[in-house]
Structures are given as C-alpha cells and as structure tokens.
Write a protein that holds these residues in place. Structure first.
Motif, PDB file in Angstrom:
ATOM      1  N   LEU A 522       0.867  -1.178   0.000  1.00 53.22           N
ATOM      2  CA  LEU A 522       0.000   0.000   0.000  1.00 53.22           C
ATOM      3  C   LEU A 522       0.900   1.223   0.000  1.00 53.22           C
ATOM      4  N   PRO A 590      -3.510   5.323   2.595  1.00 50.59           N
ATOM      5  CA  PRO A 590      -3.006   4.931   1.265  1.00 50.59           C
ATOM      6  C   PRO A 590      -3.814   5.561   0.134  1.00 50.59           C
ATOM      7  N   ILE A 593      -2.916   0.457  -4.146  1.00 53.23           N
ATOM      8  CA  ILE A 593      -2.602  -0.898  -3.708  1.00 53.23           C
ATOM      9  C   ILE A 593      -1.882  -1.619  -4.848  1.00 53.23           C
TER      10      ILE A 593
END
Length: 624
Positions: A522, A590, A593
C-alpha cells in the motif's frame, strides 16, 4: 490557535496549613494543583478535547520533552528556591504552606543539565507564573513557557554560488567559542538555528568565508547583529555585489514565531474523553483516549464503553491502559467497517470506587473495507484480445468486474507473438475457490530474433506498451482502505532454471530451481516520480533496470509484505497463505494498492525456469 498535545505533567501539591513546619510534607492537608503541557502547533483547536501529536519543529520526542521538563518553585518574594524537580523524578505529592509562590518552567534544550548554547536541533522554552496557595482549596495554575531562543535562518543568493567556492557563514553568540556558533553552508541553507541568548542585549557575531572564483583567493567578511531578542527569528539572505566587490545581506526580523507555534502552556488537568486522530480509526479497530485527573480519581477502575451509535443497545466495556500520568487509552477491536460508534469514559465513584460514567460521549466512524475486484478470478473474457484471457468482463453482472483491475504479461507476449505465448490463464480444472483459478505460466520465447524467458505474471495495474521487444508495466490501482493482511490460496511448481541471471548477489544459475513471488503493498506513490500513470503510478521497464523499484523501501510505501516460494521441480499442494502487512507508517492513508505475482520472481531480468507455474485463487483482504 492552539492544539492540545498528549503531553501531561500532573504535579500534585497538597496544601498544608501555615502552622505546619515550613515546606514539610503533610498528607493530612487538602487541596491540590496540577499542570498540563499544551503545545500550539499552528492548527485550529476544534474543542477542549481535540488532540494532536505532530510538532514538526522539535527534535525531541514528546515523551522526552515531557520527562525532561524542569520545574522550579520559589518564594513569591524571591527569597529562595524551595522546590526543584525534573518531571520524571516526581513520585508523589508535594506539600506547600499557604503562601505566595513563583513557578518556573524550562523545557527542551534549556532543561538539560548541560544545554547547548547553539543548535540546529532543539528549541528551548521558559515561563514563569506567580500563584497563591490557599489551605484547603484546589489551586489551578497555568504557566505559558514561550520560546527563549534567538532564531536564525540563513540562505544564499545565486550570486554567492556564482562567485565563491567552499563558502560558509558562521554565526554565534561569541566570536571565538565554536560551542556557541552554528555554521551555514549550501547544504543546510534555510535551516533554523536556535541560540540560548542570555545577558544584557546579547549580540550575534557573523563571519562569511569563501574562495573567490576569480582566482584572488580567500575572501572574508564579518559583522555583528546587536541586541538580539529571545523569541525572534533573524532571517538573512546573503548576496555578493560584483561592481564594488562587497558582501551584503538582507536582514529580516520575524516576530511571529511566538504566535505561530512556539509556546508551551501548562494548564490545569481536566477529566474527559480526548478525540482520536483520524488515522487511529481503522476499519475493524480504533484507539480511543481520555485525560484523567489522578489527584481526584486515582489510577484504578478506569474504563471505556462503546456501542454502534444507531443501536442504542448494550454498551461493551474495555479497560483503559495508563499510557503516562493522566493519559489513558484503549484499543477497541472487532468493529464493523463503515459504522458509526459512540463511546464514553468511566472513572471510579469517589465514594464507592465503582466505575461511573463521566462527561459526554464522543463518536467515530470506522473506515470502509474495500474488497479486491474479482479476487477469485471467476469473471473472465476476451475483452482485450482473442489471444489471451482478461480477468474482467464489460458485461459482468458484478459492477466491480466490468472494468480492468488485473492485467498480465500476456498483453505483451501474446499480443506480440500470438496466443501460444500467453503467460496467464484461467484454469477451470485446478482451483480452490469457486470454479476456476488464475494460472501463471513462465515460457521460453525461442525465436530467431528473440530468445528470452517470459515469466508468468499477474498484477494490479496495466500493461503500458513495448520498448522494442521488452514490456513496460504500470503497477498499482487506486485504493484508500487499510487492510491488515492479504489472504489467498496458492499452488506452485518451480522448475529447474534454464535462463540464468537476476539481481547482483542473488543470481540464479542453471543448477538452481526457480522461485515464485507474491508482493503486497500500500502506498502514496507519485506517478511523476516513478513513471507510471495517475491510476497506476509505478512503471517498470524491463529494458531499464533502474526502474526495478524496490517497492518495500521506496518513498511512498506505507506497508509491504511478500511471499517467496521455493521450487523443487515438483507441483506442490494448495496452501492458504496470510500475508500480514508490516506498516511502517500508520498515520498516512493509502492512495494505491499493489498485488503482484510471478511464477519466476526474477522475470524482470528474464531469469528463471520456462516450466514454472503458479496458481492463485480466493484473494481477499483482511481487516482486523
């Protein structure tokens, strides 16, 4: 405006009557005063309970600032020092007769036994306040400790770099003593320097040195800034005037440092909930905080209770952890994602000592728990090309599966050489979840003009085109959740290496068996820095090893974990794996991903075995 930091100095002083032996401890007396550190950091205070833990200007940690704070209590008529402590040495009540006193506070560098007069690292703070102790009465005391440094910031005009080499600017409270000086060069230009300036109207003495580019040799100029003041910032920009060969500089005195973020306020301790920071609220767990006046409630039987805000049902109780004096917290687990909760604080009743609700409730909402699109690889199509399978379908009944999230190297190998060179398949014969899995197959590309290994792979991202016969891949997909782990089924067959190579120090030879790898990360990676696109920020170009980014350690990576599978030439069994993320930053949300799998982990180097295969199925994100 100020923002309260979680730094508390409880200083208990039970008030003795004037008839008591002067300054003798007497626990029969009643009354108390207590102190809390509050540090403004330039952000607006939302409520009396709002907390922040960010002070960018301090080198010392919050605990260090707290534990090393020096506290001195004098007679109000200045006849002598009667109490002196370092916070970490305070172990019990401090008793004072009913009189007038003055309390002095020192924090930061000034509180050290041997403080540095000049430093780039640590500010100093000092404050004083008179107060009156009245027998039998609790006396709240607030002390504001302001910055007591003269601050410097030196930068260099372009004319300096163009005219001199090896130049430096030395500034200090003494012309000769280097311990009272700081040196500025091009490398630290603009940095703040902190001087503990004492005495009557102290001066800052400066010297510029450099080697003149015209070959005339060393150049030196010196000067003085008279009557510098604590709490003021002296900003200097040096420049060189060519027509008359002089060095000059602009000097700006900034008085805003005190107003901006340079106070430490000691104020009475309160009891109540303290709002959590946004990054402390996860999808399935949250950390909550409270301040407790231990002079009133002690340290036992302190709890939090919580429940879904909409339920109005039973409260769930959890014990509070004492983080430091007056500071309590608890980690609440087993929460439901995207759900609002309310919570409250319980302290012991003064009479019964039973936990009793105090103050009002606060609320928080847990983060959402986004899933991996098509994590079991059930949705497939030839939407990109008839030559290979894509793991999405524009006509899917599942909305998340209608757009491409997964991609593979088949976009390059099969797209350039034909369907027989596809390296990622949908396998309806070998699977663990649903009716099919994803099979990654490394292959030999043995042609007249090309003899390379095409490593079977699958990744969240997009194929970004060809660089000659080499592929470019953009890794990552937009994502704002904070899972704790990735769980999936995997089966692996690592063949005998027939293409040697790999990164320096880890090369595979033809005596080795291949290795497979699954990466999970992340981050907040910048596509402008790593060459990808806005939606897939990190580009790897197999023609350029400088783009083989170490995802686990590059800027922007928030959390990372990987799995390496060692081959032995045999097809292994299905195994369920849980990759628990290692978060190196729990305070940043984040933006992307990355999930990347390769049947030959050094496929970027075209190294591995053309017989290696990996099967993946049932990929899911875990939120705990």
């Amino acid at each position: 405006m100020k923002t309260i930091l979680k730094l508390i100095i409880p200083l208990t002083a039970a008030i003795a009557s004037a008839a008591c032996s002067k300054y003798a401890d007497n626990d029969a007396a009643t009354g108390a005063f207590s102190l809390r550190i509050v540090v403004p950091d330039g952000t607006e205070q939302q409520s009396s309970a709002t907390t922040s833990t960010h002070v960018a200007t301090r080198a010392m940690s919050q605990d260090e600032l707290l534990n090393t704070a020096a506290i001195k209590i004098y007679n109000g008529d200045f006849t002598g020092l009667i109490r002196e402590f370092v916070y970490s040495d305070i172990s019990g009540p401090i008793y004072l007769p009913a009189e007038i006193y003055r309390i002095d506070i020192y924090a930061g560098e000034a509180a050290k036994a041997q403080p540095k007069t000049a430093t780039f690292d640590q500010k100093s703070y000092k404050g004083s306040q008179t107060f009156t102790v009245t027998a039998g009465v609790t006396t709240p005391v607030q002390v504001t400790a302001t910055i007591n440094n003269a601050i410097t910031a030196v930068s260099f005009d372009q004319s300096i770099a163009a005219t001199f080499s090896d130049y430096s600017f030395t500034i200090g409270l003494d012309k000769e003593n280097t311990a009272q000086q700081l040196v500025y060069t091009a490398a630290n230009a603009g940095a703040e320097g902190y001087f503990i300036a004492s005495g009557f109207e102290p001066s800052l003495y400066w010297t510029f040195k450099g080697t003149h580019a015209d070959g005339s040799g060393a150049f030196t100029k010196s000067g003085e800034i008279a009557a510098v003041e604590q709490g003021k910032k002296y900003t200097m920009k040096l420049k060189y005037t060519e027509h008359n060969g002089t060095l000059s500089f602009d000097l700006t005195v900034d008085t805003s440092t005190i107003d901006r973020d340079d106070q430490i306020i000691f104020e009475p301790v309160s009891t109540g909930l303290a709002a959590s920071s946004i990054y402390e609220i996860w999808a399935a767990h949250a950390t909550v905080h409270a301040d407790v006046d231990e002079t009133e409630y002690g340290t036992e039987n302190i709890f939090f209770e919580y429940r879904p805000a909409a339920s109005q049902g039973e409260w769930t109780r959890t014990a509070a952890t004492r983080d430091s004096e007056g500071m309590y917290s608890a980690e609440i687990t087993g929460l439901i994602p995207a759900t609002e909760y309310e919570y409250r604080l319980l302290v012991p009743d003064p009479s019964t000592k039973e936990p009793t609700v105090t103050g009002s409730t606060l609320n928080f909402t847990t983060e959402a728990a986004p899933a991996i699109p098509n994590g079991s690889f059930e949705t497939v199509s030839n939407a990109d090309d008839e030559s290979w399978i894509s793991f999405y379908d524009p006509d899917s009944a599942i909305e998340a599966d209608r757009t491409k999230w997964w991609d593979s190297g088949s976009s390059a190998s099969a797209g350039m050489l034909g369907a027989s060179y596809a390296i990622c398949y949908s396998d309806a014969e070998t699977y663990k979840d649903g009716t099919r899995s994803a099979r990654l197959q490394s292959k030999k590309v043995d042609m007249v003009v090309l003899n390379k290994l095409a490593a079977g792979n699958l990744f969240s991202g997009e194929f970004a085109g060809l660089d000659g016969t080499n592929g470019k891949v953009n890794f990552g997909r937009p994502f704002t959740g904070r899972p704790t782990a990735l769980r999936f089924w995997v089966k692996y067959k690592g063949g005998k290496v027939d293409y040697a190579g790999g990164p320096e120090g880890s090369q595979l030879t033809t005596s080795d068996f291949d290795k497979g790898q699954v990466k999970f990360a992340l981050g907040t990676w910048s596509h402008s820095k790593y060459g990808g696109s806005v939606s897939c920020p990190i580009q790897v170009n197999t023609s350029d090893t400088s783009t083989f980014w170490p995802i686990e350690s590059i800027d922007g990576t928030i959390a990372y974990k990987d799995l390496i599978l060692q081959g032995d030439g045999q097809e292994g069994e299905w195994q369920q794996v849980t990759l628990t993320l290692d978060y190196k930053d729990e305070t940043t949300i984040p933006q992307y991903i990355i999930i990347s799998a390769a049947a030959s982990m050094y496929g970027d180097y075209f190294a591995g075995s053309s017989s290696s295969q990996m099967w993946l199925d049932g990929m899911e994100l875990i939120y705990e």
